[in-house]
Design an enzyme around this catalytic site. Structure first.
Site, PDB file in Angstrom:
ATOM      1  N   THR A  44      35.128 -40.217   6.377  1.00  0.00           N
ATOM      2  CA  THR A  44      34.743 -39.243   5.434  1.00  0.00           C
ATOM      3  C   THR A  44      35.905 -38.278   5.264  1.00  0.00           C
ATOM      4  O   THR A  44      36.286 -38.277   3.948  1.00  0.00           O
ATOM      5  CB  THR A  44      33.695 -38.207   5.975  1.00  0.00           C
ATOM      6  OG1 THR A  44      32.346 -38.869   6.682  1.00  0.00           O
ATOM      7  CG2 THR A  44      33.222 -37.103   5.026  1.00  0.00           C
ATOM      8  N   THR A  45      36.848 -38.048   5.858  1.00  0.00           N
ATOM      9  CA  THR A  45      37.965 -37.139   5.602  1.00  0.00           C
ATOM     10  C   THR A  45      38.871 -37.931   4.810  1.00  0.00           C
ATOM     11  O   THR A  45      39.792 -37.228   4.237  1.00  0.00           O
ATOM     12  CB  THR A  45      38.420 -36.570   7.002  1.00  0.00           C
ATOM     13  OG1 THR A  45      37.662 -35.890   7.634  1.00  0.00           O
ATOM     14  CG2 THR A  45      39.761 -35.542   6.603  1.00  0.00           C
ATOM     15  N   TYR A 107      21.909 -41.184   1.275  1.00  0.00           N
ATOM     16  CA  TYR A 107      21.056 -41.183   0.431  1.00  0.00           C
ATOM     17  C   TYR A 107      19.762 -42.002   0.514  1.00  0.00           C
ATOM     18  O   TYR A 107      18.799 -41.349   0.027  1.00  0.00           O
ATOM     19  CB  TYR A 107      21.756 -41.591  -0.926  1.00  0.00           C
ATOM     20  CG  TYR A 107      21.180 -41.461  -2.378  1.00  0.00           C
ATOM     21  CD1 TYR A 107      21.017 -40.448  -2.661  1.00  0.00           C
ATOM     22  CD2 TYR A 107      20.369 -42.673  -2.883  1.00  0.00           C
ATOM     23  CE1 TYR A 107      20.450 -39.965  -4.048  1.00  0.00           C
ATOM     24  CE2 TYR A 107      19.784 -42.517  -4.071  1.00  0.00           C
ATOM     25  CZ  TYR A 107      19.610 -41.107  -4.629  1.00  0.00           C
ATOM     26  OH  TYR A 107      18.942 -40.781  -5.986  1.00  0.00           O
ATOM     27  N   TYR A 133      27.878 -43.403  13.787  1.00  0.00           N
ATOM     28  CA  TYR A 133      28.448 -42.057  13.340  1.00  0.00           C
ATOM     29  C   TYR A 133      27.218 -41.440  12.671  1.00  0.00           C
ATOM     30  O   TYR A 133      26.639 -41.844  11.629  1.00  0.00           O
ATOM     31  CB  TYR A 133      29.461 -42.315  12.340  1.00  0.00           C
ATOM     32  CG  TYR A 133      30.074 -41.017  11.548  1.00  0.00           C
ATOM     33  CD1 TYR A 133      29.982 -39.667  12.131  1.00  0.00           C
ATOM     34  CD2 TYR A 133      30.774 -41.238  10.320  1.00  0.00           C
ATOM     35  CE1 TYR A 133      30.370 -38.675  11.641  1.00  0.00           C
ATOM     36  CE2 TYR A 133      31.649 -40.228   9.889  1.00  0.00           C
ATOM     37  CZ  TYR A 133      31.270 -38.804  10.329  1.00  0.00           C
ATOM     38  OH  TYR A 133      31.605 -37.714   9.536  1.00  0.00           O
ATOM     39  N   ARG A 138      25.503 -34.450   5.956  1.00  0.00           N
ATOM     40  CA  ARG A 138      26.189 -35.262   4.760  1.00  0.00           C
ATOM     41  C   ARG A 138      25.238 -36.355   4.341  1.00  0.00           C
ATOM     42  O   ARG A 138      25.462 -36.663   3.177  1.00  0.00           O
ATOM     43  CB  ARG A 138      27.776 -35.627   5.179  1.00  0.00           C
ATOM     44  CG  ARG A 138      28.550 -34.512   5.215  1.00  0.00           C
ATOM     45  CD  ARG A 138      30.030 -35.044   5.127  1.00  0.00           C
ATOM     46  NE  ARG A 138      30.410 -35.012   3.835  1.00  0.00           N
ATOM     47  CZ  ARG A 138      31.497 -34.670   3.425  1.00  0.00           C
ATOM     48  NH1 ARG A 138      32.230 -33.686   3.939  1.00  0.00           N
ATOM     49  NH2 ARG A 138      31.867 -34.753   2.177  1.00  0.00           N
ATOM     50  N   LYS A 161      29.548 -41.141  17.418  1.00  0.00           N
ATOM     51  CA  LYS A 161      30.520 -39.952  16.750  1.00  0.00           C
ATOM     52  C   LYS A 161      29.031 -39.117  16.469  1.00  0.00           C
ATOM     53  O   LYS A 161      28.358 -39.440  15.338  1.00  0.00           O
ATOM     54  CB  LYS A 161      31.046 -40.282  15.651  1.00  0.00           C
ATOM     55  CG  LYS A 161      31.762 -38.825  15.193  1.00  0.00           C
ATOM     56  CD  LYS A 161      32.744 -38.953  13.748  1.00  0.00           C
ATOM     57  CE  LYS A 161      33.103 -37.822  13.315  1.00  0.00           C
ATOM     58  NZ  LYS A 161      33.887 -38.065  12.184  1.00  0.00           N
ATOM     59  N   ILE A 203      36.847 -36.790  17.382  1.00  0.00           N
ATOM     60  CA  ILE A 203      37.157 -37.384  16.072  1.00  0.00           C
ATOM     61  C   ILE A 203      37.243 -36.141  14.954  1.00  0.00           C
ATOM     62  O   ILE A 203      36.309 -35.584  14.588  1.00  0.00           O
ATOM     63  CB  ILE A 203      36.209 -38.502  15.408  1.00  0.00           C
ATOM     64  CG1 ILE A 203      36.315 -39.678  16.393  1.00  0.00           C
ATOM     65  CG2 ILE A 203      36.942 -38.782  14.078  1.00  0.00           C
ATOM     66  CD1 ILE A 203      35.568 -40.684  16.197  1.00  0.00           C
TER      67      ILE A 203
END
Length: 294
Positions: A44-45, A107, A133, A138, A161, A203
């Site tokens: 994501t980052t 989504y 994850y 999000r 995660k 993380i």
């Protein structure tokens, strides 16, 4: 086994929007020097949502190349379409990644049954270790511990995660998944407590700019040295909220640029650069963490 302080690495961009591989190499060297335990490339980052598959794979490949075996690299392989996640996974099979990290499909809002089928399909497309994850803030879907437990017996699914910030899940996940299943925090603000309760690593977003302090906190928490862990956390905890004053990775990318670690602070649309109203807030948090700004 990958434990400890893991950086969710940003993907540096040139002013024309292309990937800045020179700065990426500099970032990899920085984290090796500072003692970071592993790197997540294109999570994501790392702006995975705006990198097409070919570019995504190129960034992971270059990260592995720059690391040159000196630090494990975990490649992001998440997507909201299972077929795309499988494609990303297969494309990384021969890159030399130590593991892959796959976010829950966003989504679509899959059911627990859909999540299980998705992750089994991804895991069966590779022999490389897979890390689940969960970040419902999000993705809008929360993968509960009971769902994770259904995937423990898939041979190459090795951990999760957990980025809800709910540290009570550590105990439940450990009860359901066993001692060998790896539990990673994806929430900097609760990371120290997560590790103290039996987590294996973090993380982290903040690790991009305070890797040495973050590793000190993680190592101490894992060892049960609460005093050292809390002292290390106190020195940087102002960043944990400041780095989320706007959507990640907007603030952290701006901060890394202000530190002179990357040549440009550009970010891909639909995200835009940090609003000026937040510059002072983030600079103050960086100053309190004793970060040098250029």
């Amino acid at each position: 086994m990958i434990n400890g302080s893991i950086v969710a690495l940003i993907t540096p961009l040139n002013s024309d929007g292309s990937v800045d591989y020179k700065s990426l190499e500099k970032l990899v060297e920085y984290h090796i020097t500072e003692g970071t335990d592993a790197i997540v490339a294109v999570g994501t980052t790392g702006e995975s949502a705006t990198l097409p598959i070919s570019e995504h794979i190129e960034v992971v490949a270059h990260t592995v190349k720059f690391a040159s075996g000196r630090i494990p690299v975990i490649g992001g392989n998440g997507a909201n379409a299972t077929a795309e996640a499988v494609e990303l996974t297969k494309a990384q099979n021969d890159l030399g990644v130590a593991a892959m990290l796959g976010v829950t499909p966003y989504y679509n809002k899959p059911s627990p049954k859909g999540l299980i089928a998705h992750y089994k399909a991804v895991a069966q497309s590779t022999d490389i270790p897979q890390i689940l994850y969960n970040v419902p803030g999000r993705t809008t879907v929360d993968m509960l511990p009971e769902t994770v437990a259904e995937l423990v017996n898939v041979p190459n699914i090795i951990g999760v995660k957990e980025a809800t910030g709910d540290v009570s899940r550590v105990k439940r996940l450990r009860e359901l998944c066993g001692e060998d299943f790896l539990l990673y925090s994806g929430d900097d603000a609760t990371a120290r407590e997560f590790l103290s309760l039996g987590g294996n690593g973090v993380i982290s977003v903040a690790n991009n700019i305070v890797p040495k302090q973050f590793k000190l906190m993680c190592d101490a928490a894992i060892k049960g040295d609460l005093q050292t862990a809390m002292a290390a956390e106190d020195s940087i905890k102002g960043l944990f909220s400041a780095l989320f004053c706007e959507a990640n990775p907007i603030p952290v990318k701006w901060a890394v640029h202000r530190m002179g670690l990357i040549s440009h602070g550009d970010i891909r649309l639909p995200l835009t650069e940090l609003s000026t109203e937040f510059h002072g807030l983030l600079l103050d948090a960086m100053k309190n963490a004793r970060i040098e700004v250029k």
